[in-house]
Design a protein around this motif. Structure first.
Motif, PDB file in Angstrom:
ATOM      1  N   SER A   4      19.376 -51.586  -5.664  1.00  0.00           N
ATOM      2  CA  SER A   4      18.176 -50.937  -5.140  1.00  0.00           C
ATOM      3  C   SER A   4      18.065 -49.482  -5.543  1.00  0.00           C
ATOM      4  N   SER A   5      18.829 -49.077  -6.539  1.00  0.00           N
ATOM      5  CA  SER A   5      18.734 -47.712  -7.056  1.00  0.00           C
ATOM      6  C   SER A   5      18.452 -47.754  -8.545  1.00  0.00           C
ATOM      7  N   ARG A  11      17.060 -40.081  -9.643  1.00  0.00           N
ATOM      8  CA  ARG A  11      17.524 -41.360  -9.087  1.00  0.00           C
ATOM      9  C   ARG A  11      16.681 -41.744  -7.882  1.00  0.00           C
ATOM     10  N   LEU A  12      16.138 -42.942  -7.939  1.00  0.00           N
ATOM     11  CA  LEU A  12      15.342 -43.466  -6.838  1.00  0.00           C
ATOM     12  C   LEU A  12      16.082 -44.622  -6.181  1.00  0.00           C
ATOM     13  N   SER A  13      16.197 -44.555  -4.865  1.00  0.00           N
ATOM     14  CA  SER A  13      16.722 -45.682  -4.100  1.00  0.00           C
ATOM     15  C   SER A  13      15.617 -46.134  -3.155  1.00  0.00           C
ATOM     16  N   THR A  14      15.371 -47.429  -3.088  1.00  0.00           N
ATOM     17  CA  THR A  14      14.311 -47.902  -2.204  1.00  0.00           C
ATOM     18  C   THR A  14      14.857 -48.881  -1.170  1.00  0.00           C
ATOM     19  N   PHE A  15      14.095 -49.028  -0.109  1.00  0.00           N
ATOM     20  CA  PHE A  15      14.441 -50.027   0.912  1.00  0.00           C
ATOM     21  C   PHE A  15      13.148 -50.673   1.388  1.00  0.00           C
ATOM     22  N   ALA A  22       8.864 -50.899   7.591  1.00  0.00           N
ATOM     23  CA  ALA A  22       8.352 -49.946   6.610  1.00  0.00           C
ATOM     24  C   ALA A  22       9.047 -50.180   5.276  1.00  0.00           C
ATOM     25  N   VAL A  23       8.426 -49.668   4.220  1.00  0.00           N
ATOM     26  CA  VAL A  23       9.111 -49.537   2.942  1.00  0.00           C
ATOM     27  C   VAL A  23       9.242 -48.043   2.678  1.00  0.00           C
ATOM     28  N   GLY A  24      10.190 -47.691   1.839  1.00  0.00           N
ATOM     29  CA  GLY A  24      10.362 -46.269   1.577  1.00  0.00           C
ATOM     30  C   GLY A  24      11.490 -46.044   0.614  1.00  0.00           C
ATOM     31  N   GLY A  25      11.917 -44.795   0.508  1.00  0.00           N
ATOM     32  CA  GLY A  25      12.966 -44.515  -0.457  1.00  0.00           C
ATOM     33  C   GLY A  25      13.488 -43.098  -0.385  1.00  0.00           C
ATOM     34  N   ILE A  26      14.419 -42.830  -1.261  1.00  0.00           N
ATOM     35  CA  ILE A  26      14.991 -41.495  -1.432  1.00  0.00           C
ATOM     36  C   ILE A  26      14.904 -41.177  -2.917  1.00  0.00           C
TER      37      ILE A  26
ATOM     38  N   SER D  13      23.302 -43.664   0.835  1.00  0.00           N
ATOM     39  CA  SER D  13      22.524 -42.509   0.373  1.00  0.00           C
ATOM     40  C   SER D  13      21.873 -41.894   1.595  1.00  0.00           C
ATOM     41  N   THR D  14      21.969 -40.571   1.717  1.00  0.00           N
ATOM     42  CA  THR D  14      21.362 -39.941   2.883  1.00  0.00           C
ATOM     43  C   THR D  14      20.322 -38.905   2.463  1.00  0.00           C
ATOM     44  N   PHE D  15      19.438 -38.590   3.398  1.00  0.00           N
ATOM     45  CA  PHE D  15      18.448 -37.535   3.172  1.00  0.00           C
ATOM     46  C   PHE D  15      18.300 -36.748   4.460  1.00  0.00           C
ATOM     47  N   GLY D  16      17.659 -35.598   4.383  1.00  0.00           N
ATOM     48  CA  GLY D  16      17.302 -34.904   5.598  1.00  0.00           C
ATOM     49  C   GLY D  16      17.866 -33.518   5.757  1.00  0.00           C
ATOM     50  N   GLU D  17      17.016 -32.601   6.213  1.00  0.00           N
ATOM     51  CA  GLU D  17      17.419 -31.249   6.580  1.00  0.00           C
ATOM     52  C   GLU D  17      17.495 -31.162   8.111  1.00  0.00           C
TER      53      GLU D  17
END
Lengths: 355, 355, 355, 355
Positions: A4-5, A11-15, A22-26, D13-17
């Motif tokens: 999923s990356s 680099r895009l990782s999605t879920f 929801a769908v989304g990503g980092i 994988s993490t995100f966020g401030e």
């Protein structure tokens, strides 16, 4: 490694499942201090959104993206950009009977075989709804690329037997985007739309082809030997739902050509007279437009009754319901652009790393 | 990340320029305790070796592989398998005049643009000689796969306009391998050979197409969403020198098909009546044969005089010398198999990791 | 993923068992056109070589490196640098009795458990001989770093109870390198050497500690949050044979400190008055010297008789033979520098990728 | 590669401030069909939550996790698990004066140098608030590990000069968890709590040390040579905010030991009499408890006035405000466990891949 990356420096990782919350990503790797145009992102989402015209699925999703991190006072922080798009129109009832039936040429059977469990509501993770997350990321990548003088234009160049054979130039983009099928000819657009309506009336679907041209890519992008630029582009395209083929430059046409006609001769400005190479030689961009084509199969969900099997491998009859696209390519155009943008930006930054 | 490694759990890293000291690589991930058949590896190398028949390049390389690590008393240790193949026939003199001339549709220009320096003797890193290392690794991977009941068969199905349109079954492999062009028809083999001889007489080259069928792959291999099995296969194939296109199952033919004819209907044994999917649905193997095609452009080195430019972008005339293939596909057959083997074994082990 | 590769943009893959044909590796990511000083590489190898002084193992290896690719006319091509060092002194007979006995605190037992097979001749893949390959790569990395104004100095600061408590400055490097134990004090060097000789006389071994100081690193290297610069340095050091601990700046001493004494106050030139941070804050270099320590356990091979078990878990008696180091740290100094160099160069290029 | 992902097969994988909209992440690789205990996840979050006792920061965050994907009808789908935790108590006003001042021994200066921009509200991405996402992932990993018979116990074994010197066994966990400092001795807990209160009264902070013991790990986990199990554990620990050192088994104590006392002698059940190795030999688990220690520096934010500089490198005076921890280790215990769980599960699945 679980699939999923995508990408290296960019680099895009999605879920997300199609009928989950929801769908989304980092998205990682976008340089710090870049002013993001949020409206432009939403515009890209609207290009792939259901319900945008009469010839696409009427599933109702507003597809509003919500950013959770990585952007501060309008600018990127250099930290991961987290985002999500809520799933609104979760008409799961449409799918209940599917629980035990494998839809032909969908991923129901293979997900069940792989995982022993699946979210049977509309494809779950295998649904093209996942591409919402890609488009968000690609829209950001495209903004960074534009800043570097690189533009990416995808358009439909074939639906069923109807083929566009004109010569592409970026000025045609306005035309292709003005048509609901996204082909750079108003006349052909009408014919293609008529074909799609006819196919839909039959409860059937039809395949199509998208061509993508990338201009402004400097010579030198691409990593030999396994990470050739067109190899990564090919993987990116083949990762899009319903894609069955990828060819660059002369593509499958090169099979019947001779070297003397296929070779791209240089001119004294370092360009080439022809572009059978499609802008990439030895896996590395040569400064000419990158030019490739992607084949999409007809959508598997048809409104006709089909014989299939259920989870117990017993024969069952399945009649199409739900709201689906008779032809996927008009909505796939921004997805092709998005994957191209992610690859090109990634390789641009890889190249920078060594200089 | 610099492009010379491939795979995840099964991972191959290669090194070497065509006219340097040696080519070679490191293969990681082969399970410990596996009895290696060294002769079988050499046989695979012989299938891609120059000079194997009258219609391929006569460059003289014995291509004997030397293993440096990872094998102990005939068995794998589970540690990296290091190996090398010395470059013997380094007739660099053939290339001296090339120092400043960019050969059309080769990687000379792009390597120079990317690195600002290049080993101008015969392509250096961009030479197809690099694939020697791949074949060593692929030969090992094929042995492990055979142990798992998986076999991979590639063969030529088109050279120029001559196309094989028969129905494949593994028993045809003996025929295809008995011909110098590696096509599963003795009659067509003769015609293709004649065409290649004719093309060579003209100092020209010709394109071709290879089809690959993989049998015995269990359902469930492939990682959604970006690492779909066919996306990785596509990247693997597009990383091979001279490849311009990849298609799986119905491929580009799906563009003109309707869903009702394209859908693969299930039978009650979990198989499908047709195999337009090419053995992969939603990026995951479905247990049917995996079936794809790869397009190869005509070899860029022709024995005719071509106009080109040198490093100062001045026009120069270039006449072909050296010993090159008039058609690359006969020698590319084991390379296609090797890359397929690396992908399938890698994904087989990825799948095992989660169970 | 199988553990024999290190780094991202600068990436080293190694192969080789201690008593196999050769050890070697592939180094990727070194920029093209860099003039390599081959003699300097050999000098680094000599710093870790057996037999260099009376207090290290007398195993005889000339450790001459042979480059196979990636260097052309003295300069890097930007392509992978393949290299190998033949194993010359393979006195495997010394190890025959070990076939079935697990040496205490070696990796014999764990390799057997992991792989079910092992090269029992002297440690195989687990032998510190593997670090030869690292030193080749690190020597190249150090040359590139020197070009960027970055220098890396490791030295011994403790052996057994004997500890160096002076203040480091790079001018002390000449002293530390002039001693066989590599400590920056001639007096302490004598005491340490005497201690090692005494320990060896007892058939025993002793632990030690290495400190490493890196100067010239610009502020800004390091990737939050998981790839913090000191986290990667820590992993790099802990991957060296016999290492049991890593600490940066104040290290374990910080446990008993208060914030008011630990905080590094800024001066108006952007430096800090103290350097408890060890040059890294929040995982990112701050421009101060990077300063860390590495703990090495006593070598497991002792010349005393030890009770152990064999592969059948039966008790056996094992008496030390072979030629081993009574204290590993003098020869480990260049290995610490090499791993530090690989990390810093990798992170330097990662940072460049985004700018 | 931008630093916000961790692991191979199990990948977070993490995100966020800290003062952005939310923190969250994507966890990949958890096997399909696993029944998740959501309450247990929340319990882990509560262990690291602010405001849980009188000796930690009183910042008010309910830290309720919201799962967005990957879980269906209570079970994992095998697809990425997306999740987020909203940031509620964003008292950004506390931080306004910090905009231009670099807090000593924080990451303000380095982030500014690296990115040229930063979210100055409380640390942004460098804040320990990011570890919320890790704890969610680790809580899931721990459930899977428990299913495999593996348990992970971290506890405080030193705060300032107060050190626990008892012998650990898992039954002490109830005691350590019953104390607000998480030390396995009620008496010492009282003393430590008193010390922390005293330090806080002075407006100061104090360092501490956490020990972690992992039981039930089978022999054979860990990948030679660079991805040794303790090297990956070390990196995982060093990636936690405020960590300055990592040691396994005998650790820095091994420096003064002799081989004859350090070697772990085998018993006939394949165990060892001592465990100086800390459960790992040659980078591979040997079946004994894995045992390591992590050093935490005193929290950088103190309630005393400190001299520092602002973004223009001018001297400014900074007085501590906000709500911070006088000692970080009590809340860091679940974070140490979480990172250990991610590593062990990842390596367990890597090992499975090859068998």
């Amino acid at each position: 490694m679980a699939g999923s990356s995508f990408g290296n420096i960019i680099r895009l990782s999605t879920f997300g499942e199609s009928h989950g919350v929801a769908v989304g990503g980092i998205l990682e790797g976008i340089p710090a201090g870049f002013l993001i145009d949020l409206e432009a992102i939403q515009k890209e989402l609207d290009r792939r959104r259901p319900g945008q015209s009469a010839i696409v699925t009427q599933r109702k999703e507003s597809d509003k993206v919500r950013f959770l991190s990585g952007i501060f006072e309008g600018k990127t922080l250099g930290t991961p950009i987290g985002f999500l798009v809520e799933n609104e129109d979760q008409r799961s009832a449409d799918y209940n009977e599917l629980e035990k039936a494998f839809r032909p040429s969908h991923a129901d059977f293979t997900y069940q075989q792989k995982y022993g469990i699946r979210d049977y509501r509309g494809g779950g993770r295998s649904s093209a709804r996942e591409t919402v997350s890609r488009v968000v990321a690609g829209a950001i990548a495209k903004q960074v690329l534009a800043h570097e003088g690189i533009r990416i234009d995808a358009f439909v160049d074939k639906i069923g037997p109807l083929e566009w054979t004109g010569t592409w130039n970026p000025e045609l983009k306005d035309i292709s985007e003005s048509t609901v099928v996204r082909v750079p000819s108003l006349e052909l657009a009408e014919q293609m739309e008529a074909l799609i309506r006819e196919v839909r009336k039959e409860g059937d679907t039809i395949g199509g082809r998208i061509r993508c041209v990338i201009e402004g890519v400097p010579a030198g992008l691409g990593e030999p030997v396994f990470d050739k630029l067109h190899a990564e582009l090919g993987k990116a395209m083949l990762s899009i739902n319903a894609v069955k083929g990828f060819e660059i430059g002369s593509g499958f046409g090169s099979v019947t050509m001779k070297g003397s006609e296929h070779n791209d001769l240089f001119t004294t400005d370092g360009k080439t007279k022809t572009n059978h190479s499609g802008g990439i030689q030895g896996g590395i961009s040569n400064g000419m437009p990158i030019d490739f084509r992607v084949a999409f199969k007809p959508v598997a969900t048809i409104m006709q009754t089909q014989e299939t099997i259920n989870e117990s491998f017993e024969p069952v009859s399945l009649s199409g319901k739900g709201r689906h696209d008779p032809c996927v390519v008009p909505r796939a155009v921004p997805i092709v652009e998005t994957m191209a943008a992610l690859v090109i930006l990634d390789y641009l930054f890889i190249q920078k790393a060594y200089h």
